[in-house]
Design a protein around this motif. Structure first.
Motif, PDB file in Angstrom:
ATOM      1  N   GLY A 172       0.783  -1.221   0.000  1.00 31.32           N
ATOM      2  CA  GLY A 172       0.000   0.000   0.000  1.00 31.32           C
ATOM      3  C   GLY A 172       0.817   1.273   0.000  1.00 31.32           C
ATOM      4  N   SER A 173       2.133   1.170   0.279  1.00 35.79           N
ATOM      5  CA  SER A 173       2.949   2.388   0.310  1.00 35.79           C
ATOM      6  C   SER A 173       3.208   2.893  -1.108  1.00 35.79           C
ATOM      7  CB  SER A 173       4.259   2.110   1.055  1.00 35.79           C
ATOM      8  OG  SER A 173       4.975   1.093   0.396  1.00 35.79           O
ATOM      9  N   PRO A 174       3.401   4.227  -1.246  1.00 34.15           N
ATOM     10  CA  PRO A 174       3.541   4.787  -2.597  1.00 34.15           C
ATOM     11  C   PRO A 174       4.932   4.572  -3.195  1.00 34.15           C
ATOM     12  CG  PRO A 174       3.750   6.517  -0.960  1.00 34.15           C
ATOM     13  CD  PRO A 174       3.426   5.266  -0.199  1.00 34.15           C
ATOM     14  N   VAL A 175       4.968   4.453  -4.538  1.00 32.87           N
ATOM     15  CA  VAL A 175       6.243   4.394  -5.248  1.00 32.87           C
ATOM     16  C   VAL A 175       6.677   5.834  -5.493  1.00 32.87           C
ATOM     17  CG1 VAL A 175       7.462   3.550  -7.284  1.00 32.87           C
ATOM     18  CG2 VAL A 175       5.518   2.265  -6.390  1.00 32.87           C
ATOM     19  N   ASP A 176       7.420   6.417  -4.541  1.00 30.99           N
ATOM     20  CA  ASP A 176       7.845   7.809  -4.692  1.00 30.99           C
ATOM     21  C   ASP A 176       9.375   7.906  -4.705  1.00 30.99           C
ATOM     22  OD1 ASP A 176       8.519   7.299  -2.087  1.00 30.99           O
ATOM     23  OD2 ASP A 176       6.953   8.556  -1.205  1.00 30.99           O
ATOM     24  N   ALA A 177       9.849   9.120  -4.794  1.00 32.03           N
ATOM     25  CA  ALA A 177      11.297   9.332  -4.916  1.00 32.03           C
ATOM     26  C   ALA A 177      12.051   8.739  -3.726  1.00 32.03           C
ATOM     27  CB  ALA A 177      11.598  10.821  -5.042  1.00 32.03           C
ATOM     28  N   ALA A 178      11.471   8.867  -2.524  1.00 32.56           N
ATOM     29  CA  ALA A 178      12.145   8.351  -1.329  1.00 32.56           C
ATOM     30  C   ALA A 178      12.265   6.833  -1.409  1.00 32.56           C
ATOM     31  CB  ALA A 178      11.370   8.762  -0.082  1.00 32.56           C
ATOM     32  N   ALA A 179      11.204   6.180  -1.895  1.00 33.41           N
ATOM     33  CA  ALA A 179      11.223   4.719  -2.011  1.00 33.41           C
ATOM     34  C   ALA A 179      12.276   4.279  -3.023  1.00 33.41           C
ATOM     35  CB  ALA A 179       9.847   4.204  -2.417  1.00 33.41           C
ATOM     36  N   VAL A 180      12.369   5.004  -4.143  1.00 34.29           N
ATOM     37  CA  VAL A 180      13.358   4.661  -5.170  1.00 34.29           C
ATOM     38  C   VAL A 180      14.768   4.797  -4.603  1.00 34.29           C
ATOM     39  CG1 VAL A 180      14.312   5.345  -7.408  1.00 34.29           C
ATOM     40  CG2 VAL A 180      11.834   5.230  -7.091  1.00 34.29           C
ATOM     41  N   LYS A 181      14.975   5.884  -3.842  1.00 29.98           N
ATOM     42  CA  LYS A 181      16.295   6.089  -3.219  1.00 29.98           C
ATOM     43  C   LYS A 181      16.626   4.930  -2.270  1.00 29.98           C
ATOM     44  CE  LYS A 181      18.682   9.080   0.098  1.00 29.98           C
ATOM     45  NZ  LYS A 181      20.041   8.787  -0.347  1.00 29.98           N
ATOM     46  N   THR A 182      15.665   4.569  -1.408  1.00 28.46           N
ATOM     47  CA  THR A 182      15.874   3.463  -0.469  1.00 28.46           C
ATOM     48  C   THR A 182      16.245   2.184  -1.221  1.00 28.46           C
ATOM     49  OG1 THR A 182      14.154   4.430   0.883  1.00 28.46           O
ATOM     50  CG2 THR A 182      14.841   2.202   1.456  1.00 28.46           C
ATOM     51  N   SER A 183      15.536   1.954  -2.324  1.00 22.17           N
ATOM     52  CA  SER A 183      15.743   0.733  -3.086  1.00 22.17           C
ATOM     53  C   SER A 183      17.135   0.681  -3.712  1.00 22.17           C
ATOM     54  CB  SER A 183      14.663   0.620  -4.159  1.00 22.17           C
ATOM     55  OG  SER A 183      14.664  -0.653  -4.730  1.00 22.17           O
ATOM     56  N   PHE A 184      17.549   1.789  -4.336  1.00 23.96           N
ATOM     57  CA  PHE A 184      18.875   1.800  -4.974  1.00 23.96           C
ATOM     58  C   PHE A 184      20.002   1.743  -3.953  1.00 23.96           C
ATOM     59  CE2 PHE A 184      18.743   2.018  -9.548  1.00 23.96           C
ATOM     60  CZ  PHE A 184      17.392   2.187  -9.795  1.00 23.96           C
ATOM     61  N   ASP A 185      19.813   2.480  -2.827  1.00 23.50           N
ATOM     62  CA  ASP A 185      20.819   2.392  -1.766  1.00 23.50           C
ATOM     63  C   ASP A 185      20.884   0.961  -1.245  1.00 23.50           C
ATOM     64  OD1 ASP A 185      21.274   5.051  -2.104  1.00 23.50           O
ATOM     65  OD2 ASP A 185      20.217   5.721  -0.286  1.00 23.50           O
ATOM     66  N   GLY A 186      19.713   0.317  -1.196  1.00 28.03           N
ATOM     67  CA  GLY A 186      19.636  -1.072  -0.720  1.00 28.03           C
ATOM     68  C   GLY A 186      20.416  -2.017  -1.619  1.00 28.03           C
ATOM     69  N   ILE A 187      20.321  -1.800  -2.941  1.00 32.64           N
ATOM     70  CA  ILE A 187      21.058  -2.657  -3.876  1.00 32.64           C
ATOM     71  C   ILE A 187      22.552  -2.465  -3.675  1.00 32.64           C
ATOM     72  CG2 ILE A 187      21.501  -3.186  -6.301  1.00 32.64           C
ATOM     73  CD1 ILE A 187      18.679  -2.080  -6.895  1.00 32.64           C
ATOM     74  N   LYS A 188      22.951  -1.205  -3.548  1.00 31.60           N
ATOM     75  CA  LYS A 188      24.376  -0.907  -3.348  1.00 31.60           C
ATOM     76  C   LYS A 188      24.864  -1.577  -2.054  1.00 31.60           C
ATOM     77  CE  LYS A 188      28.158   1.266  -4.601  1.00 31.60           C
ATOM     78  NZ  LYS A 188      28.860   0.934  -5.847  1.00 31.60           N
ATOM     79  N   ALA A 189      24.005  -1.545  -1.009  1.00 30.90           N
ATOM     80  CA  ALA A 189      24.389  -2.131   0.278  1.00 30.90           C
ATOM     81  C   ALA A 189      24.487  -3.654   0.196  1.00 30.90           C
ATOM     82  CB  ALA A 189      23.381  -1.727   1.349  1.00 30.90           C
ATOM     83  N   LEU A 190      23.725  -4.240  -0.724  1.00 32.78           N
ATOM     84  CA  LEU A 190      23.804  -5.695  -0.881  1.00 32.78           C
ATOM     85  C   LEU A 190      25.185  -6.113  -1.356  1.00 32.78           C
ATOM     86  CD1 LEU A 190      20.437  -6.614  -2.625  1.00 32.78           C
ATOM     87  CD2 LEU A 190      21.278  -7.569  -0.479  1.00 32.78           C
TER      88      LEU A 190
END
Lengths: 317, 536
Positions: B115-133
């Motif tokens: 239910g959470s929105p796909v917004d700029a903050a979510a995209v940032k979290t996701s890309f930072d998450g990939i880098k952290a992986l």
């Protein structure tokens, strides 16, 4: 009896430790490791520099020296923790424990089929007075053992699943899905049981006690299924204990052909991926099964032949 | 293993007639006119191997990607026909002149399955998450090698910064590896996400269940309405569920499809293909983009250090014969080091034409004299090299054995060395090889940089500062196709000219469909896209 048990448990612990250690050494000696296998994602376009591979290896604890890795794993394993699978990230013990029930279902049923098929051909083959039937029945095991299980499995699927559409070709859903893999596994196992039992029965038929029993008026039926079978059962049981362990090894092939989950499938993929935690969990578990089976067999001997239980006790005083 | 393979071949021979009759029977049920697509149903799809992980950001095998692709949306999508980058979660984007900053403008209304929105903050979290992986995100790690971080410009706008020119990133933003996961997903460990726990994406399907080595079930995302601009329809997916069944044995996979226990099957082997010609079945075929199957030469070792020898091998391989003999007409002979489905591919088929005489002439001129056994020698050195391969693709050994025979005709002795995948990685990293045999899937010419650049994989062991390096760097510094094309052309031309690698054939995806299944399609990287798939 207590000393006998203690000694058997001591042996079992040694077997488990040896299985753990040997599997570790063998997997370590192979070139490459789990990280290399995981990073070999060539088809998908991953390409790592040596530095990145080294970083990944450190992350999975594969960079420390051989004795350190070994001790870490051994201590953890004593607590039932075999580590995480490098390939899937899942807990190795959990993977093996969840894969066990489908494998046990197939191997259990296969053992039943094997005893029925092997025991049936041997008993009938040695009992019958018709020479041709005797020869036909007693040659069945050699035929069954020479058929590659892989091929038998595929033939069974082609016929019963694809042509007649009676049984499913895939999966572990329900009893119907057990039949074809169990038959595939049962053939070579049953063949060994059958051959050993037939040979023992034939030997027992030559023994004087068989003639004496017949002379005393016992029916041919009673001599065969009472006296002879009881004595022939001892070597057969020994062999059955060993081949029951082999059923688990055979599951690698049947589980692949029949698209089933199980210990065999997990083992095959873990060995290819050099996924040490999973392979060790499987091997220690398999050794445990083997040890327990043989202990059960050993405890069954005295029931068949009371002399077996007495002899070692007397010999040791 | 070879025993097992032999047993399978014997079994295949013996069971073939049975299968053919089974097919003939199925074929009599003529496929009725499919009509317009309709919603509903469960697609039972046979796949050949168990995905080792389901997290789109961590997966690296085709089997895993074929599942994960349905769970996440990407910022962009790539047109399989033209290679162009098209809107998906981002409506539009721009990059700076040297391709070190990319700004994406997100569409509104898209939500994750929690239910959470796909917004700029979510995209940032996701890309930072990939880098952290880090190395756990095998593919994404490479795409984001120069990723510095991202900033939220406004709720619908996000900017990603790179420390070096990264033209390839635009195409990477369309891949499943950079698919966007919800912030909540990163509260789970990478291992948990691999098992399906916390896989919260905004994709047209949601994860339902996983039975190890058995099946994976995905269910339709209710209310989905932000599909890629390339999808054939908008709104929700047609299928209620996708049931991926893992069927490792190829004969069982095709037999299950022929007998109606599956609706579609992937990885159809060349020997099994004829079963699905007509008779109510259909095939969907697409060659993989990226580096084709090739003999990648180590230019520092043995006879392969001699460029003339490498060029002779390039001419001495009859690609058409390989395709006709060990593959099927669905496979294509290589026309460049890149597959024909790769954007900016050049047509170098002339240079790759079979030329036995030309090869022999090259070797004659170079002083290689045929010996008693037909193999040439020069100063006591035999014209011989080994190729290292692992059996990831079933026909690898047959293809190499045929190439071995072909090269014998020009007096070249090719030794074939099979290894496990782990060993081949080890050998490749150590540089201890003459030829490597492999392919890599990626729908961007930048894949050449990762294999050939002296700053990356450098599988040919070239020296830094060579002309190929310059061409590879140039193509990676701009997203402008018109400017990128000449350097990509140059790179492909140099590789063939110096025979750094000998391209042979393109890996091809073959999916067979029953008369019920429709539109089981491929995206630009030749992975399954099931949004438009439907059942009649």
């Amino acid at each position: 009896m207590r000393r006998y048990l203690l000694r058997r448990v001591g042996q079992a612990v040694f077997v488990l430790w040896a299985a753990f250690t040997l599997s570790f050494l063998i997997l370590y000696l192979l070139p490459g490791d789990a990280v290399s296998a995981k990073l070999a994602g060539g088809e998908a376009g991953a390409s790592m520099t040596p530095e990145q591979v080294a970083a990944a290896r450190a992350e999975y604890g594969l960079d420390s020296s051989l004795p350190v890795q070994y001790l870490n794993r051994l201590v953890a394993a004593l607590h039932g923790d075999f580590g995480r699978s490098v390939a899937t990230g899942d807990d190795a013990t959990h993977m093996v424990v969840t894969a066990l029930p489908p494998t046990l279902a197939v191997t259990g049923l296969a053992l039943v089929f094997a005893v029925l098929f092997g025991g049936g051909t041997a008993l009938l083959g040695t009992f019958t007075r018709f020479r041709w039937l005797r020869q036909a029945l007693l040659s069945l095991p050699s035929l069954a053992i020479s058929l590659p299980p892989f091929w038998v499995g595929l033939l069974l699927i082609q016929f019963f699943s694809f042509r007649l559409r009676l049984l499913p070709a895939l999966g572990t859903q329900g009893f119907a899905a057990l039949l074809l893999p169990a038959i595939t596994l049962a053939l070579p196992t049953g063949a060994i049981i059958g051959q050993v039992l037939a040979k023992s029965l034939a030997t027992q038929q030559e023994e004087p006690y068989a003639e004496i029993a017949a002379a005393k008026g016992a029916s041919r039926w009673r001599v065969h299924f009472g006296h002879l079978l009881r004595n022939a059962a001892v070597p057969t049981l020994t062999v059955a204990g060993v081949v029951a362990g082999n059923l688990v090894a055979g599951s690698v092939i049947t589980e692949t052909v029949f698209s089933r989950d199980g210990v065999g499938r997990i083992t095959a993929s873990a060995v290819t991926a050099q996924d040490v935690p999973v392979v060790q969990a499987v091997i220690v578990l398999a050794a445990l099964v083997f040890v327990v089976l043989n202990l059960v067999v050993d405890l069954l001997y005295p029931l068949l032949d009371p002399r077996i239980a007495r002899t070692p006790e007397v010999a040791r005083g | 293993m070879s025993l097992l393979l032999r047993a399978r071949n014997a079994a295949a021979l013996l069971t073939l007639p049975v299968l053919l009759t089974a097919c003939a029977a199925a074929g009599t049920e003529q496929a009725a006119d499919a009509g317009p697509p309709k919603a509903g149903g469960v697609l039972r799809l046979g796949i050949s191997s168990a995905p080792d992980c389901l997290d789109p950001q961590q997966v690296a095998t085709n089997a895993s990607i074929n599942v994960a692709r349905q769970l996440v949306d990407s910022l962009t999508d790539q047109d399989p026909k033209t290679g162009e980058i098209k809107p998906w979660l981002a409506e539009k984007w721009e990059s700076n002149a040297d391709s070190t900053a990319f700004t994406f403008h997100l569409r509104s209304g898209a939500t994750f399955s929690d239910g959470s929105p796909v917004d700029a903050a979510a995209v940032k979290t996701s890309f930072d998450g990939i880098k952290a992986l880090s190395t756990k995100a095998q593919l994404g790690y490479g795409y984001l090698a120069a990723y510095k971080g991202s900033s939220v410009v406004d709720p619908q706008t996000v900017r990603l910064d790179f420390s070096a020119p990264s033209a390839q990133f635009l195409q990477a933003s369309s891949t499943v590896s950079l698919g966007v996961l919800a912030p909540a997903a990163f509260k789970k460990t990478p291992e948990q996400r691999c098992q399906g726990n916390g896989l919260i994406g905004s994709g047209p399907f949601v994860f339902e269940s996983l039975k190890q080595n058995q099946e994976i079930v995905l269910a339709k995302r209710k209310g989905y309405g932000w599909g890629s601009s390339l999808f054939k329809h908008q709104g929700e997916a047609y299928l209620d569920k996708i049931d991926y069944k893992i069927v490792p044995e190829p004969g069982v996979r095709t037999g299950s499809l022929a007998s109606g226990q599956l609706d579609a099957a992937t990885d159809i082997q060349p020997v099994d293909e004829p079963q699905f010609k007509g008779n109510g079945f259909s095939e969907n075929i697409r060659p993989n983009p990226g580096v084709v199957f090739n003999l990648h030469a180590n230019t520092t070792r043995g006879v392969l250090a001699d460029e003339k020898v490498r060029q002779a091998v390039l001419k001495g391989v009859d690609r058409t014969e390989v395709v006709n003999t060990v593959l099927t007409p669905n496979y294509k002979a290589a026309t460049s080091i890149l597959g024909s489905a790769t954007p900016l591919v050049s047509d170098l088929s002339q240079q790759l034409a079979y030329d036995q005489k030309g090869a022999a002439a090259l070797l004659d001129g170079d002083g290689w004299v045929p010996g008693a056994d037909g193999i040439r020698t020069k100063n006591g050195q035999r014209l011989s090299a080994a190729v290292v391969f692992s059996p990831v693709f079933n026909q690898n050994r047959s293809a190499l054995e045929l190439i071995q025979q072909q090269l014998r005709k020009i007096g070249f002795d090719l030794k074939i060395e099979q290894h496990t995948t782990a060993e081949t990685t080890q050998i490749q990293l150590s540089g201890n090889y003459d030829f490597l045999w492999y392919n890599v899937t990626r729908a961007d010419p930048d894949i050449l940089r990762s294999q050939f650049s002296t700053k990356a994989g450098n599988r040919s062991k070239l020296t830094p500062g060579n002309p190929l390096d310059a061409a590879l760097d140039a193509q990676s510094s701009t997203v402008d196709t018109a400017k990128r094309k000449p350097s990509a052309d140059e790179a492909q031309k140099l590789i063939i000219e110096h025979a750094y690698a000998v391209p042979v054939f393109e890996l091809t995806q073959v999916v067979a469909l029953s008369s019920k299944a429709h539109a089981v399609d491929f995206e630009a990287s030749s992975r399954l896209q099931l949004f438009d798939a439907w059942l009649s």
